[in-house]
Write a protein that holds these residues in place. Sequence first.
Motif, mmCIF file in Angstrom:
data_model
loop_
_atom_site.group_PDB
_atom_site.id
_atom_site.type_symbol
_atom_site.label_atom_id
_atom_site.label_comp_id
_atom_site.label_asym_id
_atom_site.label_seq_id
_atom_site.Cartn_x
_atom_site.Cartn_y
_atom_site.Cartn_z
ATOM 1 N N LEU A 95 0.824 -1.213 0.000
ATOM 2 C CA LEU A 95 0.000 0.000 0.000
ATOM 3 C C LEU A 95 0.854 1.258 0.000
ATOM 4 O O LEU A 95 0.391 2.339 -0.343
ATOM 5 C CB LEU A 95 -0.935 -0.003 1.221
ATOM 6 C CG LEU A 95 -2.023 -1.086 1.217
ATOM 7 C CD1 LEU A 95 -2.781 -1.087 2.528
ATOM 8 C CD2 LEU A 95 -2.988 -0.863 0.055
ATOM 9 N N ARG A 96 2.088 1.091 0.430
ATOM 10 C CA ARG A 96 3.012 2.238 0.430
ATOM 11 C C ARG A 96 3.882 2.240 -0.823
ATOM 12 O O ARG A 96 4.930 2.874 -0.851
ATOM 13 C CB ARG A 96 3.904 2.197 1.679
ATOM 14 C CG ARG A 96 3.137 2.391 2.962
ATOM 15 C CD ARG A 96 4.080 2.445 4.170
ATOM 16 N NE ARG A 96 3.327 2.689 5.385
ATOM 17 C CZ ARG A 96 2.818 1.724 6.158
ATOM 18 N NH1 ARG A 96 2.996 0.456 5.832
ATOM 19 N NH2 ARG A 96 2.132 2.019 7.235
ATOM 20 N N ARG A 97 3.443 1.504 -1.778
ATOM 21 C CA ARG A 97 4.124 1.445 -3.074
ATOM 22 C C ARG A 97 5.507 0.820 -2.948
ATOM 23 O O ARG A 97 6.480 1.244 -3.573
ATOM 24 C CB ARG A 97 4.251 2.852 -3.664
ATOM 25 C CG ARG A 97 4.379 2.857 -5.166
ATOM 26 C CD ARG A 97 4.331 4.274 -5.672
ATOM 27 N NE ARG A 97 4.547 4.328 -7.097
ATOM 28 C CZ ARG A 97 4.404 5.405 -7.833
ATOM 29 N NH1 ARG A 97 4.007 6.531 -7.285
ATOM 30 N NH2 ARG A 97 4.623 5.373 -9.120
ATOM 31 N N ARG A 98 5.629 -0.169 -2.102
ATOM 32 C CA ARG A 98 6.906 -0.866 -1.945
ATOM 33 C C ARG A 98 6.662 -2.364 -1.972
ATOM 34 O O ARG A 98 5.640 -2.834 -1.455
ATOM 35 C CB ARG A 98 7.553 -0.524 -0.601
ATOM 36 C CG ARG A 98 7.936 0.923 -0.439
ATOM 37 C CD ARG A 98 8.298 1.180 1.008
ATOM 38 N NE ARG A 98 8.461 2.607 1.262
ATOM 39 C CZ ARG A 98 8.157 3.198 2.400
ATOM 40 N NH1 ARG A 98 7.666 2.496 3.415
ATOM 41 N NH2 ARG A 98 8.342 4.495 2.559
ATOM 42 N N MET A 309 8.695 9.508 -13.968
ATOM 43 C CA MET A 309 7.876 10.442 -14.737
ATOM 44 C C MET A 309 8.625 11.769 -14.837
ATOM 45 O O MET A 309 9.776 11.868 -14.428
ATOM 46 C CB MET A 309 6.519 10.634 -14.072
ATOM 47 C CG MET A 309 6.614 11.104 -12.632
ATOM 48 S SD MET A 309 5.027 11.316 -11.882
ATOM 49 C CE MET A 309 4.412 9.661 -11.829
ATOM 50 N N ARG A 310 7.863 12.814 -15.388
ATOM 51 C CA ARG A 310 8.491 14.119 -15.475
ATOM 52 C C ARG A 310 8.778 14.647 -14.067
ATOM 53 O O ARG A 310 8.129 14.297 -13.103
ATOM 54 C CB ARG A 310 7.535 15.072 -16.202
ATOM 55 C CG ARG A 310 7.417 14.730 -17.680
ATOM 56 C CD ARG A 310 6.006 14.811 -18.214
ATOM 57 N NE ARG A 310 5.220 15.956 -17.791
ATOM 58 C CZ ARG A 310 3.920 16.078 -18.056
ATOM 59 N NH1 ARG A 310 3.276 15.131 -18.733
ATOM 60 N NH2 ARG A 310 3.252 17.123 -17.654
ATOM 61 N N GLY A 311 9.753 15.513 -13.967
ATOM 62 C CA GLY A 311 10.068 16.101 -12.663
ATOM 63 C C GLY A 311 10.976 15.221 -11.832
ATOM 64 O O GLY A 311 11.407 14.167 -12.262
ATOM 65 N N ASP A 312 11.248 15.673 -10.629
ATOM 66 C CA ASP A 312 12.111 14.925 -9.711
ATOM 67 C C ASP A 312 11.299 14.413 -8.531
ATOM 68 O O ASP A 312 10.379 15.085 -8.057
ATOM 69 C CB ASP A 312 13.227 15.838 -9.182
ATOM 70 C CG ASP A 312 14.207 16.215 -10.282
ATOM 71 O OD1 ASP A 312 14.282 15.451 -11.273
ATOM 72 O OD2 ASP A 312 14.866 17.266 -10.166
ATOM 73 N N ASN A 313 11.706 13.224 -8.064
ATOM 74 C CA ASN A 313 11.074 12.693 -6.859
ATOM 75 C C ASN A 313 11.882 13.158 -5.648
ATOM 76 O O ASN A 313 13.079 12.888 -5.560
ATOM 77 C CB ASN A 313 11.026 11.173 -6.895
ATOM 78 C CG ASN A 313 10.044 10.681 -7.931
ATOM 79 O OD1 ASN A 313 9.099 11.378 -8.295
ATOM 80 N ND2 ASN A 313 10.271 9.480 -8.440
ATOM 81 N N ILE A 314 11.234 13.846 -4.768
ATOM 82 C CA ILE A 314 11.923 14.387 -3.593
ATOM 83 C C ILE A 314 11.874 13.348 -2.466
ATOM 84 O O ILE A 314 10.820 12.757 -2.188
ATOM 85 C CB ILE A 314 11.257 15.698 -3.116
ATOM 86 C CG1 ILE A 314 11.236 16.730 -4.247
ATOM 87 C CG2 ILE A 314 11.962 16.250 -1.884
ATOM 88 C CD1 ILE A 314 12.595 17.190 -4.733
ATOM 89 N N PHE A 316 12.242 12.818 1.426
ATOM 90 C CA PHE A 316 12.148 13.646 2.646
ATOM 91 C C PHE A 316 13.088 13.092 3.712
ATOM 92 O O PHE A 316 12.974 11.916 4.088
ATOM 93 C CB PHE A 316 10.700 13.668 3.147
ATOM 94 C CG PHE A 316 9.734 14.077 2.068
ATOM 95 C CD1 PHE A 316 9.744 15.375 1.564
ATOM 96 C CD2 PHE A 316 8.835 13.174 1.537
ATOM 97 C CE1 PHE A 316 8.871 15.739 0.553
ATOM 98 C CE2 PHE A 316 7.967 13.526 0.535
ATOM 99 C CZ PHE A 316 7.983 14.810 0.028
ATOM 100 N N PRO A 317 13.976 13.928 4.189
ATOM 101 C CA PRO A 317 15.010 13.440 5.117
ATOM 102 C C PRO A 317 14.456 12.774 6.365
ATOM 103 O O PRO A 317 15.012 11.778 6.844
ATOM 104 C CB PRO A 317 15.791 14.701 5.479
ATOM 105 C CG PRO A 317 15.539 15.654 4.368
ATOM 106 C CD PRO A 317 14.155 15.364 3.889
ATOM 107 N N SER A 318 13.386 13.334 6.910
ATOM 108 C CA SER A 318 12.900 12.764 8.168
ATOM 109 C C SER A 318 12.023 11.530 7.954
ATOM 110 O O SER A 318 11.663 10.851 8.918
ATOM 111 C CB SER A 318 12.114 13.818 8.947
ATOM 112 O OG SER A 318 10.982 14.223 8.214
ATOM 113 N N ALA A 319 11.693 11.253 6.709
ATOM 114 C CA ALA A 319 10.878 10.060 6.452
ATOM 115 C C ALA A 319 11.767 8.823 6.523
ATOM 116 O O ALA A 319 12.974 8.892 6.269
ATOM 117 C CB ALA A 319 10.237 10.147 5.074
ATOM 118 N N ARG A 320 11.156 7.724 6.866
ATOM 119 C CA ARG A 320 11.919 6.475 6.929
ATOM 120 C C ARG A 320 12.361 6.110 5.516
ATOM 121 O O ARG A 320 11.522 5.971 4.624
ATOM 122 C CB ARG A 320 11.017 5.375 7.505
ATOM 123 C CG ARG A 320 11.713 4.047 7.716
ATOM 124 C CD ARG A 320 10.808 3.109 8.484
ATOM 125 N NE ARG A 320 9.569 2.821 7.758
ATOM 126 C CZ ARG A 320 9.284 1.638 7.219
ATOM 127 N NH1 ARG A 320 10.128 0.639 7.331
ATOM 128 N NH2 ARG A 320 8.137 1.450 6.594
#
Lengths: 601, 169
Positions: A95-98, A309-314, A316-320
């Motif tokens: 569900l978390r796309r993993r 896709m287009r753009g960059d995937n960011i 997030f440092p504090s995310a696991r």
Amino acid sequence: MTGMIRWGYVAPRLGVVSVVCLIVWLSLGPLLYWAMVAAGQSVTKAKVEASQLEASIIHGQLQLHDLEVANPDAPDENLFVIGQADIRIDRNELLRRRLVVREGKLSGVRFNVPRANSGALEGHADDPTDESQESETTTNWLEKFSTITGQEQLEDNLETVRVSKEILDRWPRKYDDFSQRASELKQRIADVKELTKNPELKSLADVEKIKLAYDNIQQIRQQIQDLKVEVQQVRQQVPQDRDRLVTAKNNDVERIHELTKLENLNPADLSQYLLGDEYAAKVQSAIAWLDWGRNYLPSKRKGLKAKRMRGDNIIFPSARQFPDLLIEALAIDGSTELDGQTIQFRGVATGLTHQPDVYGKPAVFECRTDGAAQVFIRATVDRTGESPVDNIKVLCPRLSQPARTLGKADKLAVHVAPSDLQFQLDMNLHGKHVAGDLRIVQTSVALTPELNDKYGGATLTNGLQRSLDDVKNIDVAVDLSGTLKKPQWKLRSNLGKQMAQGFNQAFQGELALRREQLTQKLQGEVDSNLGKLNQLVENAEQAVLGKLTEGDTTIAQLTNVLKDQLALPLPTDQLKLPTKKITERLGSLPKIGDLFQKSAD
Amino acid sequence: MFSFVRPLRALVKGLQANDSPRQLAFGVALGMLIGLTPKGNLIAVALITTLFAIKVNRGSGLASAFVFSWVGVLLDPLSHYIGGLILTTAALEPTFAWLSELPVVPWTSFNNTVVMGSVVLGAFLFYPIYRASKMGFPILTPIVVAHLSKYKMYHILTGTDFATRWKLS
């Protein structure tokens, strides 16, 4: 709000979506099978097959039976086979796309198993195989030794043989020529003699004949003298030929000494010759696995630059930080071949992911074998740093080694009796550079050398055996360097040193013996040929001179008879016959035939 | 094969039937949002589903999505810039981090700069587009319908041509 929803549109479509979900659920196995085969084949460039795939979304489980992955470099065999794979997938992570495999188990894993059909994909061309690294120094050394000791070839090239042949060929021809010329003179004397057999001089023509005969006799006498001088002169050439023969012999002796000089066999080269092929295969196998890992396991850079896709995937440092695809733990058991023995192994792989930089930990594979052959393997694939770092450590404290043959049986081989060995490999791959060492110690060995007849056969084998009797352990060290595409290794071994010492003693002894034999043979050849030459000259000269002396005697008699009967006062070289006087005295002359008769008496 | 005609036909029929300007305007605004947003994520799926599920003019929505999908490509640099600004705002970072850990949310690709930028840009433009469309449709519809009715294609799209030919009307 509900008034805004177009239920007439939504309801049928919800139904359709439900049916699609049901179909997907029911056909999940075949769909996953197709996806797995397509992905596997695109990665390995060879066939990927399985007999059955079962999947359950509810339980998050995947079960695979009889997976076969063909070897792209050898289509007739599988790179590996997995009897059964049980994979448990974390549904929450889906569900978390993993896709996270918490634990999995691969049973019945085997490597390099023959296939029933070709594993090559249609339209996929095989890459050419890499060139092998093989030392030919010792082989060349043996060939050189064989050439030196090759008796016929060496003797054919000796100068003494050529000179002897030429001399012994030339002298008989020369004396045959003399003999033939002497025989011709003798025949001419006989012809004159025949001419003088006419009992009476009845006419002036008979007198002319006598005159002609007389002239002939004088010519023949002169030719006999010339031939005698020539024979005497030729004899003077004998010492020259003898000197030539001796010089040729001396040259040959010097050349034999030069040719039979052979540098000592290098221990490192001998180690490479005996052990190179065997250990090259081991090293190449380890490097091939590392190369395989490099090709199929992603590098850090590839993971960071991945874009969906287009753009960059960011991030997030504090995310696991968690990779999209991760196999946390995968137990593996199966069997493999090690030095001709089938051994069972079990191990576990952890941290397998296509985003190692996100995961932050290296992938590790640890494995150990069961049974008599104990092998521990630890492979670390680290893609978390700036450049990829791989490491393989193999430790085998005890492995039963079957009987085997080192080297090449058609040249030089060493048979090793069964015994135990210790094996240790530590290989690092930093970026493209390979470094490491391999150490193998085989204890309580019994070695038996075998040498082809061409290189000395049983005679030298005994000497080699004595040198190997003291060798109780084979200690081999291989230093690895170079790059992944062009690895290099240097092999060191006590076997090469010990054997080289024995080999050099035996081979140098054989060479010295061979040198002495050839020298003696040459001297004998020269002595024999000189004796033949002297004998030939002596006999042939006597025969020729005998003929010439006999002719001289006959000529002297003929001359005297003619002088007496014709009563010619003039010296023989100024002899002139007055026709008138001869005609007057013809009636009182005795018959010439009687003269010869008397002379003979 | 003629599926691309259906939205156009819906738009023309919408104009002809004098659908409420609100529905037409809402369709245009929603279509604009769909057109600007990159496809292949849950946001795009949700927006398209919404367009079909709620009572708005589908024709105006699809026509608007078609037009704005081309405009969206041209606006990618702007969307990327806006998305980058938002996603890298330190104050929002914990929220985004929390969102990224929630189930289903990662499927929206909200952490993509163009997705975030285009959604925000679309949301920003939503109401102005809605208002402008709502005001424009009552004025423009009669003019457009009168103009279009001169063309045979208009009658084909509205079905009047077939109805006359087969004496259905």
